[in-house]
Design a protein around this motif. Structure first.
Motif: not given
Length: 378
Positions: A116-129
């Motif tokens: 249950q402990v995880w990290f996803l860089d959604h800022n990087f995802h938004e920049q790439m998209f």
């Protein structure tokens, strides 16, 4: 009333008939309420079924560049480890099918002890998209991929994160190191499931997925496969290999069907009517093997094929013998020509030697004559 009807009538009925009317009205009201509740439940069930059918109609088509991107991401980040990689899927809806045409990697970390402990860089995802959107406006976020190779407990939370960018994202589970032949991927949508405490929670539902490619992608894939395929193998060997791999995949599917049916018979799994209907349709499409016409047609087809193979083998052997005889004749002619050339060379050598001897004799005679002349002069 007693005088008209008599006392016995009240004893037989026990109560005046007017007292039974309110009880009937109450029972009718209860029946109407129960019917309304049943109708509401039926309407809700139908809505759920329709929603599930809508989701089931969404066929997922994965393009080859997505598979290559996922494998490249895994080989660069998690090869030789137990980690998995996560990325974003881009695509568009065409012909009522969800075409996944592109993908990019996203930084992802999780605790192996606590899923249950995880990290996803959604800022990087938004920049790439945003950068991908500048290149192709048609492509939008349609979901995400993971190299599981199975569903994990944290996938629901990650899926909910992607619901911010897409109302109905699809999750593709890629098996980068497949052990069995077949498509190395599975597609899932998330649906709401009603629990016993009237609380809705999300769960994954499997949907059909295929691999598709456009004409330019097919050309590129063929160029990439040239290094993998054996160029010395004939087209017949390639076809036979494809048939063998297809039969192996068919045996795996039949084993899965057998395991599922045995589990249903034993009561370990619930009965799924849709699966049973599809199996029945498969059996209905199978030909009647006891029919004489079918047996005769199969025998004729087999005999025709064997005759063609026999004639082809005879022609190949005849052509091989013809080429062998021609080769022997050609080699014999070359040997004869070499022998003639050697004889001519020997004769030319002999003639040259004779000429040299004659020239030597002439020179000796000239020298003798000169010596005699000198003597005479003296």
């Amino acid at each position: 009333l007693k005088a008209r009807l008599g006392p016995s009538s009240f004893i037989a009925t026990g109560r005046p008939p007017t007292l039974q009317k309110p009880i009937m009205v109450e029972t009718k009201k209860d029946d109407k309420k129960a019917e309304k509740k049943d109708e509401k439940k039926e309407a809700e069930d139908e809505e759920k079924k329709e929603a599930e059918k809508k989701i089931l109609k969404r066929d997922v088509v994965v393009h080859p560049i997505v598979l290559l991107s996922v494998v490249d991401h895994y080989s660069r980040v998690a090869k030789g480890t137990t980690k998995r990689v996560v990325g974003t899927l881009l695509g568009e809806v065409d012909d009522f099918k969800l075409h996944i045409t592109n993908a990019f990697a996203v930084p992802f970390e999780e605790d192996p002890r606590d899923p249950q402990v995880w990290f996803l860089d959604h800022n990087f995802h938004e920049q790439m998209f945003s950068m991908f959107k500048k290149v192709n406006q048609k492509e939008r976020v349609v979901g995400w991929y993971t190299t599981g190779p199975k569903i994990k407990p944290s996938d629901i939370a990650i899926h909910e994160l992607y619901r911010r960018y897409c109302p109905e994202p699809v999750m593709i589970v890629m098996d980068v190191l497949p052990k069995e032949e077949g498509l190395p991927m599975e597609a899932y949508y998330s649906i709401q499931e009603e629990t016993a405490d009237q609380v809705f929670k999300r769960t994954f539902m499997h949907v059909e997925s295929t691999v598709g490619a456009s004409e330019p992608e097919e050309v590129g894939v063929e160029h990439l496969l040239r290094d993998i395929k054996n160029a010395s193998a004939s087209t017949l060997a390639v076809r036979v290999g494809d048939k063998i791999s297809a039969l192996k995949a068919l045996t795996v599917r039949l084993k899965d069907i057998s395991v599922y049916l045995n589990a249903v018979v034993a009561g370990k799994l619930p009965l799924n009517k849709e699966i049973i209907y599809q199996l029945q349709e498969i059996f209905n499409l199978l030909p009647d093997q006891d029919s004489e016409e079918l047996v005769r047609s199969f025998a004729m087809e087999t005999n025709d094929m064997m005759l063609a193979l026999y004639l082809g083998g005879m022609l190949r052997s005849t052509v091989a013998l013809h080429n062998l005889i021609n080769n022997k004749i050609k080699n014999k002619k070359l040997k004869d020509q070499k022998g003639d050339d050697a004889k001519k060379a020997k004769e030319e050598k002999k003639d040259g030697d004779k000429k040299d001897d004659k020239d030597d004799d002439k020179s000796k005679d000239k020298d003798k004559d000169k010596a005699k002349v000198k003597k005479d002069d003296k």
